[in-house]
Design an enzyme around this catalytic site. Structure first.
Site, PDB file in Angstrom:
ATOM      1  N   HIS A  92     -25.301 -32.424  35.622  1.00 15.96           N
ATOM      2  CA  HIS A  92     -25.000 -31.329  36.551  1.00 15.96           C
ATOM      3  C   HIS A  92     -24.592 -31.863  37.925  1.00 15.96           C
ATOM      4  CE1 HIS A  92     -27.324 -29.219  33.482  1.00 15.96           C
ATOM      5  NE2 HIS A  92     -26.864 -28.080  33.953  1.00 15.96           N
ATOM      6  N   GLU A 128     -17.235 -22.265  27.471  1.00 13.71           N
ATOM      7  CA  GLU A 128     -16.274 -22.819  28.436  1.00 13.71           C
ATOM      8  C   GLU A 128     -14.867 -22.981  27.870  1.00 13.71           C
ATOM      9  OE1 GLU A 128     -19.366 -23.973  28.146  1.00 13.71           O
ATOM     10  OE2 GLU A 128     -20.251 -23.697  30.135  1.00 13.71           O
ATOM     11  N   PHE A 132     -20.715 -25.634  36.484  1.00 12.05           N
ATOM     12  CA  PHE A 132     -20.869 -26.974  37.073  1.00 12.05           C
ATOM     13  C   PHE A 132     -19.642 -27.784  36.683  1.00 12.05           C
ATOM     14  CE2 PHE A 132     -25.204 -25.531  37.120  1.00 12.05           C
ATOM     15  CZ  PHE A 132     -25.770 -26.128  38.232  1.00 12.05           C
ATOM     16  N   GLU A 136     -18.887 -17.603  33.686  1.00 12.97           N
ATOM     17  CA  GLU A 136     -20.277 -17.324  33.317  1.00 12.97           C
ATOM     18  C   GLU A 136     -21.060 -16.821  34.532  1.00 12.97           C
ATOM     19  OE1 GLU A 136     -21.291 -21.185  31.861  1.00 12.97           O
ATOM     20  OE2 GLU A 136     -19.898 -21.003  30.187  1.00 12.97           O
ATOM     21  N   ASP A 178     -19.327 -30.665  35.746  1.00 14.30           N
ATOM     22  CA  ASP A 178     -19.584 -31.436  34.520  1.00 14.30           C
ATOM     23  C   ASP A 178     -19.140 -30.666  33.275  1.00 14.30           C
ATOM     24  OD1 ASP A 178     -21.942 -33.511  35.734  1.00 14.30           O
ATOM     25  OD2 ASP A 178     -21.757 -31.563  36.688  1.00 14.30           O
ATOM     26  N   PHE A 179     -19.179 -29.340  33.338  1.00 15.92           N
ATOM     27  CA  PHE A 179     -18.863 -28.525  32.162  1.00 15.92           C
ATOM     28  C   PHE A 179     -17.354 -28.386  31.938  1.00 15.92           C
ATOM     29  CE2 PHE A 179     -22.972 -25.872  33.142  1.00 15.92           C
ATOM     30  CZ  PHE A 179     -23.734 -27.024  33.024  1.00 15.92           C
TER      31      PHE A 179
END
Lengths: 328, 325
Positions: B129, B60, B83, B29, B85-86
């Site tokens: 994040h 994702e 991030f 992204e 977290d993703f």
């Protein structure tokens, strides 16, 4: 479409091969010869064959948990498939994958898949690789009506669309996502409608008519090879067996199954071949017998094959590291 | 040797591998025109074009899946997840597909892909994040896990990761992007699975990874004033984990503290501690093995609370003094 006698015979043979393979697997599973889960493709043969007859060995497919039909249609060898189902060392995956994970990179089979909808993003990757390497390879991504409700369906269709990738999305709508009838799991009748949302063609076809499937797939493959982007083909069909072998199928009426069994794609195609003078009854029966013997040979091969050694459990995790087992 | 920022060294590593091998490409992204959310891929779009630095929609799962598919077909994708977290959104493709494909297919496939992204707190970005959880991926057979702490390491390790024939999770700490360090002009590789002794010492071993290496080195500097000689060992990769270097260090110092950025429970430090306790270093221990790690809480927003969530230099200094008392 004018198809050669040779091609028509090959299609009939492959459909018969899938049917006979699956029928024997069903028996062997009931006898306890095949561990784990098997999901059979009986009744849906026209879809895999009609699509894959348009492909070259170098083209890719991604498959599903109900993958035997796709693999056979793409050229997978029965003996290595059967040996894998038996969990033998000689199987496609050395007995480490089983029914749901058969792959053969040499003929573009990027794997059956135990996760519903997971093949869709992978087909975007194989499509992208063909584009980047400048080849004319296409990818056919098989999935079911159930997978059309996964997020990956939408992500992958959108990505393939914006990059105009050479991917043909083939949705086998066999009316059920496990136990849930299509009218209970989504509010649309034709899954091909969803292609419109991503800006490429979607078409619904009778998935039990091998020639109709062939024709639609032919056009889609041509589009993909020419760089015109993806197509969504919805093949309406029906699985005769349960979701898995042993599924009591209490969620559907016997009459519904009977109705679809009357639409069996194999005798239907046989009638066409006979009525149009492409093959005699005798020739078709010969094909059937030769396929039966091929399936028997595959079973013999599997039965005679060695089981994997315990030491094999720790290899093939990485290309370069070997898990040390309990030695640590 | 010239000094460079971590982020620039990382970009150099990516660029060199893209120049060396046309099968290497970047996908993610805002990695193209925009240059990446943190600027890691800045300029690469202009240099290599949109086909090799591919901007994707916010998807994702499809980014990770496209990387898996392309890798199965002979490419060497480097997927950026904005991030860390993703990564959770891409889990199936990483864990059930990429990690398992080779094994499930009986060794007849390879998945040479890197999936990388910034983890860690310290930017006020709150719980979704900011988390560090590279250890999660070390629990999935088939994945390799890398977490470089210096500009030198990040460049050498990204190059090794791209050349590796297995899927590699590459965890960058976002506070490291602006850290400077020496990076040679000539080409080099840092092999996966080799720990590095970041500082030699004789009184106690700190095993620290990623951002905690920087804090451990700062703590060591402060403790030096008080006559305490600290050794800092950076595993650099969690999978494969170089226990040999750690065990040797503990045998030398007789004391060990493991410092992690991840939440404490079931963290990689527990694996290291178990490894030490069951190794030949056990007999050399003069004190119990100590762990310092993140609290078992989501990362809070308020800067004071956020700072409190993970070990700081003063926490390391205090813990070491406690051990040595």
């Amino acid at each position: 479409m004018n198809l050669s006698q040779e091609l028509l015979a090959s299609m009939y043979r492959k459909m018969m091969k899938i049917r006979k393979f699956e029928q024997r697997v069903s028996e062997l599973f009931a006898q306890g010869m095949v561990p784990g889960f098997v999901h059979l493709y009986i009744g849906e043969e026209a879809t895999a064959v009609g699509v894959c007859e348009n492909l070259k060995d170098t083209d890719y497919i991604t498959s599903t948990h109900r993958g035997h039909g796709h693999l056979i249609a793409k050229g997978g060898e029965l003996k290595y498939m059967m040996a894998e189902l038996f969990g033998r060392k000689t199987g496609y995956c050395k007995g480490k994958g089983g029914s749901m994970h058969i792959a053969d990179a040499k003929i573009g089979i990027l794997g059956a898949n135990g996760i519903v909808g997971a093949g869709l993003p992978i087909s975007v990757g194989s499509g992208l690789s063909a584009r980047m390497r400048g080849t004319d390879q296409v990818t056919v991504c098989f999935f079911g009506d159930g997978a059309s409700n996964q997020g990956t369906f939408h992500e992958a269709m959108n990505m393939a669309s914006i990059w105009r990738l050479p991917v043909i999305f083939v949705c086998e709508n066999n009316l059920y996502g496990i136990s849930m009838r299509q009218d209970r799991h989504q509010a649309i009748a034709d899954i091909s409608d969803r292609a419109q949302a991503y800006g490429f063609p979607g078409i619904t076809v009778d998935g039990n008519d091998v020639l109709a499937v062939y024709e639609v797939a032919h056009e889609a493959v041509k589009r993909a090879r020419e760089g015109a982007g993806p197509t969504l083909i919805e093949c309406k069909t029906y699985r005769w067996r349960g979701h898995f072998e042993g599924d009591p199928t209490t969620y559907r009426a016997k009459e519904e199954l009977e109705e679809w069994m009357a639409k069996d794609p194999i005798p239907r195609f046989a009638r066409y071949l006979e009525e149009n003078g492409y093959a005699s009854r005798k020739e078709l029966e010969e094909i059937e017998r030769s396929v039966e013997s091929e399936v028997q040979q595959a079973i013999d091969f599997a039965e005679k094959s060695d089981l994997p050694d315990e030491a094999d459990a720790v290899t093939d995790v990485y290309s370069d590291l070997v898990e040390e087992g309990r030695a640590r | 040797m010239p000094e460079k920022l971590y982020i620039d060294a990382l970009r150099e590593g990516l660029r060199e591998e893209m120049l060396r091998d046309e099968n290497v490409f970047i996908i993610g992204e805002d990695v193209g025109l925009y240059g990446g959310a943190f600027g890691v891929t800045k300029g690469l779009f202009q240099e290599f074009g949109e086909d090799r630095v591919k901007d994707t929609p916010i998807s994702e799962a499809a980014i990770a899946g496209a990387a898996v598919g392309a890798a199965l077909c002979g490419m060497r994708p480097v997927a950026e997840i904005m991030f860390f977290d993703f990564f959770t959104i891409a889990m199936d493709q990483l864990v059930n597909q990429g990690a398992k494909n080779r094994y499930m297919f009986g060794g007849k496939a390879k998945v040479p892909m890197v999936i990388r992204g910034p983890m860690g707190c310290g930017t006020g970005a709150a719980a979704q994040h900011s988390q560090s959880f590279p250890a999660v991926f070390a629990h999935f057979p088939g994945l390799k896990v890398v977490m470089p702490s210096t500009p030198y390491d990040v460049k050498g390790l990204i190059k090794a990761s791209i050349r590796d024939d297995n899927p590699v999770v590459f965890a960058e700490h976002k506070l490291l992007y602006r850290v400077k360090g020496e990076v040679p002009e000539e080409e080099y590789i840092v092999p996966l699975g080799k720990a590095d002794i970041k500082r030699k010492g004789k009184d106690i071993t700190i095993v620290a990874g990623s951002i905690m290496v920087i804090r451990a080195l700062e703590a060591a500097k402060q403790l030096e004033q008080e006559g305490i000689d600290v050794e800092v060992v950076d595993p650099r990769t969690l999978k494969p984990l170089d226990m040999g270097t750690i065990v040797d260090s503990v045998k030398k110092t007789g004391r060990v503290i493991i410092v992690e950025d991840d939440p404490m429970s079931f963290g990689w430090g527990a694996e290291v501690a178990a490894g030490i306790a069951s190794s030949s270093a056990f007999d050399y221990l003069d004190a119990p093995i100590k762990r310092l790690a993140g609290l078992d809480i989501p990362i809070p927003y308020n800067p004071n609370l956020e700072k409190h969530a993970v070990p700081q230099v003063e926490d390391i200094v205090k813990a070491i003094k406690d051990i040595l008392e």
